[in-house]
Design a protein around this motif. Sequence first.
Motif, PDB file in Angstrom:
ATOM      1  N   LEU A 144      27.553   7.803 -14.639  1.00 36.47           N
ATOM      2  CA  LEU A 144      26.250   7.518 -15.086  1.00 36.47           C
ATOM      3  C   LEU A 144      25.609   6.496 -14.064  1.00 36.47           C
ATOM      4  N   PRO A 145      24.399   5.313 -14.991  1.00 34.28           N
ATOM      5  CA  PRO A 145      24.135   4.868 -13.630  1.00 34.28           C
ATOM      6  C   PRO A 145      24.098   3.468 -14.571  1.00 34.28           C
ATOM      7  N   VAL A 176      13.619  11.450 -14.047  1.00 35.03           N
ATOM      8  CA  VAL A 176      13.766  10.030 -13.953  1.00 35.03           C
ATOM      9  C   VAL A 176      14.890  10.342 -12.383  1.00 35.03           C
ATOM     10  N   ASP A 177      14.455   9.160 -11.342  1.00 33.84           N
ATOM     11  CA  ASP A 177      15.749   9.113 -10.679  1.00 33.84           C
ATOM     12  C   ASP A 177      16.308   8.214 -10.390  1.00 33.84           C
ATOM     13  N   LEU A 178      17.771   7.093 -10.056  1.00 38.31           N
ATOM     14  CA  LEU A 178      18.278   6.307 -10.565  1.00 38.31           C
ATOM     15  C   LEU A 178      17.284   5.751 -10.030  1.00 38.31           C
ATOM     16  N   GLU A 211      21.658  13.642  -8.713  1.00 41.22           N
ATOM     17  CA  GLU A 211      21.726  12.356  -9.612  1.00 41.22           C
ATOM     18  C   GLU A 211      20.586  11.938 -10.258  1.00 41.22           C
ATOM     19  N   GLY A 212      19.338  12.860 -10.384  1.00 39.26           N
ATOM     20  CA  GLY A 212      18.780  13.094 -10.941  1.00 39.26           C
ATOM     21  C   GLY A 212      18.462  13.708 -12.457  1.00 39.26           C
ATOM     22  N   LYS A 232      20.835  23.293 -14.171  1.00 36.58           N
ATOM     23  CA  LYS A 232      22.175  22.499 -13.161  1.00 36.58           C
ATOM     24  C   LYS A 232      21.561  20.879 -12.824  1.00 36.58           C
ATOM     25  N   PHE A 233      21.667  20.824 -14.263  1.00 36.09           N
ATOM     26  CA  PHE A 233      21.101  18.742 -14.345  1.00 36.09           C
ATOM     27  C   PHE A 233      22.689  17.976 -14.768  1.00 36.09           C
TER      28      PHE A 233
END
Length: 273
Positions: A144-145, A176-178, A211-212, A232-233
């Motif tokens: 997780l972020p 959304v990216d990290l 990691e999107g 593949k998310f």
Amino acid sequence: MTTDAQKVFLNDPEHPLVHRKSALVINDNPATESFTLAEEVALSINYNGINHAVMLVTPNDIEDFILGFSLSNDIIQHSRQLYGITLDYNEDYINADVEIANQAFWNLKKNKRTLAGTSGCGLCGAQALEQVLPKLEPVRAVSLPEPGWFEGLRDLISRTQVLAQRSGAVHGAVYVDLMRNILACREDIGRHNAFDKLIGAITTKKLFQPEGIVVLTSRCSLELVQKAIRAKFSILVTLSAPTALSVKWASRHGVTLVHVPKRDAPRAYTPNR
């Protein structure tokens, strides 16, 4: 080139997906006012000349939707199996002729699933239990972020949804990216449609990142989780609560499912270890 038929839908070059309609405001001083409404049209999808589905959609990003729909419904295995899309705009509907590889078309006929109906339709028309509960390959689970990533997420998504700001009545699917950069956003009256459009956009523009993070404004049902697994998310965030079955499937297949309530702290349902 925009045809005359397309102009029925795109009659306002600045706001092609919304229309203003008059309505009576019911209060102590009734009056007629004009309100902005989202557009909705029927889309008929034909694969290699045979009709497969009729969906109600918002008439934008149709090519993204068809690619995403084809991938997330296991009609094609990869984008190379989709050879071309021809769109015919009519007054009340859009007809899409889609050419796919012979192998994909043979599999489609073997596993025929006719979808008919509405933008909210997820599993209508499924003819076998195996189509509702298919065997899927797990995705690679990721961490997780940081908690701060989720702070103000609802406002960020709201600012990103241009169509929703004008009309409401539409769901959003955002990638959304990290670093919280918005990589892509797609909107539609149907929550499944919005996600399919996003999958198509990510595939076409080669935006995929391991990691999107996908953020959906809708509740999370089983088929949305299945779409995430096929695409593949590893992390799927929803702004409305998931169902118990969607959590079970996400956990089983390596997907971290996060619910971000309006007022409470985010809730992460992590995969089985």
